[in-house]
Design a protein around this motif. Structure first.
Motif, short mmCIF file in Angstrom:
data_model
loop_
_atom_site.label_atom_id
_atom_site.label_comp_id
_atom_site.label_asym_id
_atom_site.label_seq_id
_atom_site.Cartn_x
_atom_site.Cartn_y
_atom_site.Cartn_z
N ASP A 293 0.81 -1.22 0.00
CA ASP A 293 0.00 0.00 0.00
C ASP A 293 0.84 1.27 0.00
OD1 ASP A 293 -2.77 -1.17 0.32
OD2 ASP A 293 -1.75 -2.04 2.07
N VAL A 294 2.12 1.16 0.35
CA VAL A 294 2.98 2.34 0.41
C VAL A 294 4.21 2.22 -0.48
CG1 VAL A 294 2.23 3.07 2.70
CG2 VAL A 294 4.11 1.42 2.48
N ALA A 295 4.38 1.08 -1.15
CA ALA A 295 5.58 0.85 -1.96
C ALA A 295 5.61 1.78 -3.18
CB ALA A 295 5.65 -0.59 -2.42
N PHE A 296 6.80 2.29 -3.49
CA PHE A 296 6.97 3.04 -4.72
C PHE A 296 7.01 2.08 -5.90
CE2 PHE A 296 9.19 6.12 -1.83
CZ PHE A 296 8.28 7.15 -2.00
N PRO A 297 6.42 2.43 -7.03
CA PRO A 297 6.54 1.58 -8.21
C PRO A 297 7.98 1.55 -8.70
CG PRO A 297 5.50 3.67 -8.78
CD PRO A 297 5.60 3.64 -7.29
N ILE A 298 8.43 0.39 -9.12
CA ILE A 298 9.77 0.25 -9.69
C ILE A 298 9.63 0.38 -11.20
CG2 ILE A 298 11.81 -1.19 -9.92
CD1 ILE A 298 11.24 -0.18 -7.07
N ARG A 299 10.18 1.44 -11.75
CA ARG A 299 10.04 1.71 -13.18
C ARG A 299 10.78 0.67 -14.01
NH1 ARG A 299 7.78 6.78 -13.26
NH2 ARG A 299 8.15 8.05 -11.42
N SER A 300 10.32 0.51 -15.24
CA SER A 300 10.88 -0.52 -16.11
C SER A 300 12.39 -0.36 -16.30
CB SER A 300 10.18 -0.49 -17.47
OG SER A 300 10.30 0.78 -18.08
N ALA A 301 12.88 0.88 -16.26
CA ALA A 301 14.31 1.11 -16.45
C ALA A 301 15.14 0.49 -15.34
CB ALA A 301 14.58 2.61 -16.52
N LEU A 302 14.50 0.18 -14.18
CA LEU A 302 15.23 -0.41 -13.07
C LEU A 302 14.92 -1.88 -12.89
CD1 LEU A 302 14.99 2.42 -10.37
CD2 LEU A 302 16.88 1.90 -11.91
N GLU A 303 14.32 -2.49 -13.88
CA GLU A 303 14.00 -3.92 -13.79
C GLU A 303 15.14 -4.79 -14.29
OE1 GLU A 303 10.32 -4.38 -15.82
OE2 GLU A 303 9.12 -3.53 -14.20
N GLU A 304 16.08 -4.20 -15.00
CA GLU A 304 17.22 -4.96 -15.53
C GLU A 304 18.52 -4.37 -15.02
OE1 GLU A 304 17.14 -5.27 -19.74
OE2 GLU A 304 15.15 -6.20 -19.82
N ASN A 305 19.48 -5.27 -14.78
CA ASN A 305 20.83 -4.89 -14.35
C ASN A 305 20.80 -4.14 -13.02
OD1 ASN A 305 23.51 -5.22 -14.89
ND2 ASN A 305 23.69 -3.51 -16.32
N VAL A 306 19.83 -4.51 -12.18
CA VAL A 306 19.73 -3.94 -10.83
C VAL A 306 19.63 -5.08 -9.84
CG1 VAL A 306 18.35 -2.54 -9.24
CG2 VAL A 306 18.64 -1.82 -11.62
N GLU A 307 20.44 -5.03 -8.80
CA GLU A 307 20.45 -6.06 -7.75
C GLU A 307 20.00 -5.43 -6.44
OE1 GLU A 307 23.62 -9.14 -5.57
OE2 GLU A 307 24.32 -7.61 -6.99
N TRP A 308 19.11 -6.12 -5.76
CA TRP A 308 18.60 -5.65 -4.47
C TRP A 308 19.13 -6.56 -3.37
CZ3 TRP A 308 15.54 -1.27 -4.25
CH2 TRP A 308 15.04 -0.81 -5.48
N VAL A 309 19.92 -6.01 -2.47
CA VAL A 309 20.43 -6.75 -1.30
C VAL A 309 19.77 -6.10 -0.08
CG1 VAL A 309 22.46 -7.49 -0.01
CG2 VAL A 309 22.61 -7.17 -2.50
N LEU A 310 18.70 -6.70 0.40
CA LEU A 310 17.88 -6.10 1.45
C LEU A 310 18.02 -6.85 2.76
CD1 LEU A 310 14.66 -5.42 -0.67
CD2 LEU A 310 16.54 -3.84 -0.15
N GLY A 311 17.73 -6.14 3.85
CA GLY A 311 17.84 -6.75 5.17
C GLY A 311 19.26 -6.81 5.67
N ARG A 312 20.16 -6.01 5.09
CA ARG A 312 21.56 -5.99 5.51
C ARG A 312 22.04 -4.55 5.60
NH1 ARG A 312 25.37 -9.83 2.06
NH2 ARG A 312 23.73 -11.12 1.19
N ALA A 313 22.47 -4.13 6.77
CA ALA A 313 22.95 -2.77 6.96
C ALA A 313 24.42 -2.65 6.59
CB ALA A 313 22.75 -2.34 8.41
N ALA A 314 24.80 -1.49 6.10
CA ALA A 314 26.21 -1.21 5.86
C ALA A 314 26.93 -1.07 7.20
CB ALA A 314 26.37 0.05 5.05
N ALA A 315 28.17 -1.56 7.26
CA ALA A 315 28.95 -1.51 8.50
C ALA A 315 30.15 -0.59 8.40
CB ALA A 315 29.41 -2.91 8.90
N SER A 316 30.75 -0.46 7.21
CA SER A 316 31.92 0.39 7.07
C SER A 316 32.15 0.74 5.60
CB SER A 316 33.18 -0.28 7.64
OG SER A 316 33.50 -1.44 6.89
N LEU A 317 32.92 1.81 5.41
CA LEU A 317 33.29 2.27 4.06
C LEU A 317 34.79 2.45 4.00
CD1 LEU A 317 32.97 3.66 1.25
CD2 LEU A 317 32.53 5.80 2.49
N ASP A 318 35.41 1.87 2.98
CA ASP A 318 36.81 2.11 2.65
C ASP A 318 36.81 2.86 1.32
OD1 ASP A 318 39.46 2.04 1.76
OD2 ASP A 318 39.87 0.15 2.81
#
Length: 410
Positions: free
Chosen positions: A63-88
């Motif tokens: 009910d609140v999700a943004f639509p994912i446009r067709s341009a983002l349906e290919e060559n896009v990877e979703w890694v969800l449920g994992r927080a970033a821990a550090s940046l080098d």
């Protein structure tokens, strides 16, 4: 992995991250994109969490999700449920909480905010809530049952919207506890803030202003709260809504200036603590801190609803040029001066604002009546810095052209 094969890594599966990706594609970038998000959900709209979703049984992510446009349906990877821990930033790698490395060609920081915690020890009591995520909203909705005694710590927009929702849901008592003199005083000023309080009180909401939380009583759930004034309130549901902190701890040691969100230039490119600009690292949305020449040259984080879209557009445009190998300097040099806007629905009261009302040192009603529909202008000295209306949407929309050029040019 060859540097050109690395993805654009967007840390934060948020509205700002999504808008950046959309504008990257719109600007011609067809390469790989990877989203790394702490929540298990794809990007969704947050304003309904304290309003429609909080009061409508059965509503969820769809009910609140943004639509994912067709341009983002290919060559896009979703890694969800994992927080970033550090940046080098030197190696161009983000490490997530599982220890997995995510190399990138370019990085977009869109990690947003988290609620400030309860300022006292909760002693492990249940019945204490915050509201930032979809899961927070679902848990709070289940607790806001008819007959509940609800105490809300904080009188900003989230606190006031939850108060309105709880009152409409049939709560036995709704009490707002705030260190401020007037609810929403920073955003709306004393005139409009006092009127918001009057309208809440007409619906039975009680305010305990210039007050704080001293202690909690209960077992196993919270049953009463003790205020610093000595007042004791019955409490089945305690909501902590005292503001937010930027999610930047994972950037410690990265060299970025993340003292209050991530400092960026007008192209949303991140600035190191030593002043160096990183052309392949960007920050967008609530976590970004930047100057807005509509008002002055002070770098600020601004948490208004439209700015994730505006900063995402800007970052996508500049980043696409960078990835093409173009000279980004002319784009970055063009003024980035988005007009902040916010809105809030509480009962039948519809608030709409433009500008930075909280910069004002005075406000005045210029149309309508404060107790009905009205328009309030906000001034810093003689300079108009904001406008807010209760209703009168057309009149408020008409102010957009008043903020069309940077201050120096007006």
């Amino acid at each position: 992995m060859d540097a050109d094969d690395r993805p654009v890594l967007i840390v934060g599966a948020s509205m700002a991250g999504l808008r950046t990706a959309e504008n990257l594609r719109r600007a011609g970038y067809a390469g790989p994109i990877r989203f790394l998000g702490a929540e298990p959900h794809a990007p969704y709209n947050r304003p309904p969490l304290s309003k429609e979703l909080l009061q409508t049984e059965g509503q969820g992510h769809e009910d609140v999700a943004f639509p994912i446009r067709s341009a983002l349906e290919e060559n896009v990877e979703w890694v969800l449920g994992r927080a970033a821990a550090s940046l080098d930033a030197d190696r161009q790698v983000v490490v997530d909480e599982t220890g997995t490395e995510h190399p990138y060609r370019a990085l977009v920081i869109a990690t947003g905010l988290r609620p400030k915690p309860l300022p006292i020890d909760d002693h492990g009591l249940t019945g204490i809530h915050v509201l930032r995520t979809l899961d927070d909203a679902v848990a709070l909705r289940e607790a806001l049952r008819p007959g509940a005694n609800v105490v809300i710590l904080g009188s900003g927009f989230i606190g006031c919207e939850i108060a309105a929702t709880a009152a409409k849901a049939g709560a036995a008592t709704v009490s707002v506890v705030s260190q401020s003199r007037i609810p929403l005083e920073r955003a709306l000023g004393p005139l409009l803030g006092a009127e918001v309080r009057r309208r809440h009180e007409a619906h039975g909401v009680r305010f305990f202003c210039e007050n704080g939380l001293f202690g909690l009583v209960g077992d196993p759930g919270v049953e009463r709260v003790i205020l610093t004034s000595g007042v004791m309130l019955e409490c089945d549901v305690l909501v902590v809504a005292i503001g937010s902190d930027a999610n930047t701890e994972w950037l410690d040691g990265s060299g970025l200036d993340a003292s209050d969100g991530v400092l960026v230039n007008g192209g949303m490119q991140a600035v190191r603590a030593d002043g160096q600009v990183l052309e392949n690292v960007y920050a967008v949305g609530d976590v970004a801190r930047y100057p807005n020449p509509l008002f002055d040259e002070v770098a600020r984080r601004v948490e208004h609803w439209n700015l994730p879209t505006e900063t995402g557009k800007r970052a996508g445009q500049v980043l696409a040029a960078h990835l093409r190998g173009d000279d980004c300097a002319p784009i970055v040099a063009a003024p980035f001066a988005p007009l902040p806007s916010f809105w809030s629905d509480q009962y039948d009261m519809h608030l709409l604002a433009f500008g930075m009302t909280y910069l004002a040192d005075r406000s005045e009603v210029v149309a309508g009546e404060l107790t009905d529909e009205c328009v309030v202008e906000y001034f810093r000295g003689d300079e108009l810095v904001g406008v807010c209306g209760i209703g009168m949407r057309g009149a408020v929309q008409g102010y957009r052209s008043r903020f069309a050029a940077p201050v120096a040019a007006r």
